[in-house]
Design a protein around this motif. Structure first.
Motif: not given
Lengths: 138, 138, 138, 138
Positions: A128-129, A119-121, A33-37
């Motif tokens: 999640w940020v 930020m993802s949904y 669930h964790t987004p990464h840049v």
């Protein structure tokens, strides 16, 4: 009076260190669930470059009709740069039970130092940020 | 380790009581950026009803090309129900310097008690979250 | 009775061959507004692959506050797979008068032969549809 | 050379007269997929007014997880004013087999005569465009 974040909905889930002593199910839940840049450490002012927002490192999130990563947003500080929205099944060819590598690559440029977050949904588990990715401009 | 919200971007601005002793500029800034959920206190299970998400109570936000309320989202707990996105000038007929009453009315229904909140995005001042509106289901 | 497309708004602008005898301004207008789908000719069933949607080939579209490419959508036949939305200035670092290479790379997979098209939206010149890109699945 | 619309995907389905001699299934299919713009015939320049975009007149569209009206967009000529996106189940309280009255009310204003249309997206049956609603400005 400013409310405490913990009392407010929707809950904003912030990137959390995944530690060895966590249970496997928790590692999976947090990681997928964790987004990464993913972006360069340093770019040229005003020159376009690619920024990828991707979910997870070691675990893959389902992409089924009632449970998928719907939205990936890229922020610079408080400013929204771009949003990607996926319909369910797009990352899996519409196959049942499948898991999908949800990611998107935007092309942006910066006029000054960037502080990028995503930020993802998830349609079942909310917002999640990511951690912040600093991009220096020269 | 869970990060503190205060260290994370994008900042999530939560609804705050506006008090008499605040300066006028601060009242205006807080009021015009705060979304509100307007819904019945009680609805029938599975019956459609209107939910309005509107910005501010006493102050109006600009709706000009580089500064406007772009997005209004309606959540039930952690679940996104609906999103409205406005292009700049839509609430003002494209007139310069104008202010716009940005609001949207969704039609939804609930299967059980709803905990509705709204999140809005201002293109200059980021993300804002309303107070929670409880909707009982009978 | 089915209405003629020419009588209906919003106008849908379809990809058009750009020919040598067109005036330069027309070539520029058509080229910079036409989305293209860049994808492999052939992929493996259910395996993720990258699809880029990009605007134009030889000309670059402005990305200024009142005139930019706001949305890029990827369809498979009539089915929407994914949408990317850019806020103005994201591709140019917010610089005035700048032009921006608006593109996005989605990661998708297919269960059977894909017929991919892109639809884009320019905030001044409306909706544009790419030519179709066939992707065989093996 | 301009391509014919009939050869291009995604298909854009335009509002069609529903006639008595159509089969019931066809009436249902066409009616429930056709968006309508409900707005005053005449408004005051720059004054906000409500515009409702709603699906169908006599038939109701399903709102289940793999088949729902996802998006309602309001255009003025070629210009996008506002977009509403619903997640599945929002109009039915998440109940299985349910049908949902998908509609949204935007608040807009006009600086000159409006030519309003709506475009909707069904996750199974693609893009649909309403008839045009003329709004005079005085």
């Amino acid at each position: 009076m400013q409310k405490e974040n913990t009392q407010q909905m929707p809950k904003i889930n912030y990137a959390t260190d995944i530690t060895d002593d966590m249970k496997e199910a928790k590692k999976d839940y947090l990681d997928r669930h964790t987004p990464h840049v993913v972006a360069p450490d340093r770019v040229q002012k005003g020159k376009p470059f690619a920024v990828t927002v991707k979910m997870g490192r070691d675990y893959v999130h389902p992409d089924v009709v009632d449970h998928h990563i719907q939205t990936l947003q890229l922020f610079n500080g408080d400013t929204l740069l771009a949003t990607a929205t996926y319909n369910p099944g797009a990352t899996t060819g519409g196959m049942d039970e499948a898991k999908g590598y949800t990611q998107v690559t935007f092309q942006i440029s910066l006029g000054r130092k960037g502080k990028l977050t995503a930020m993802s949904y998830c349609t079942k588990h909310g917002l999640w940020v990511s951690e912040e990715k600093i991009v220096e401009v020269e």
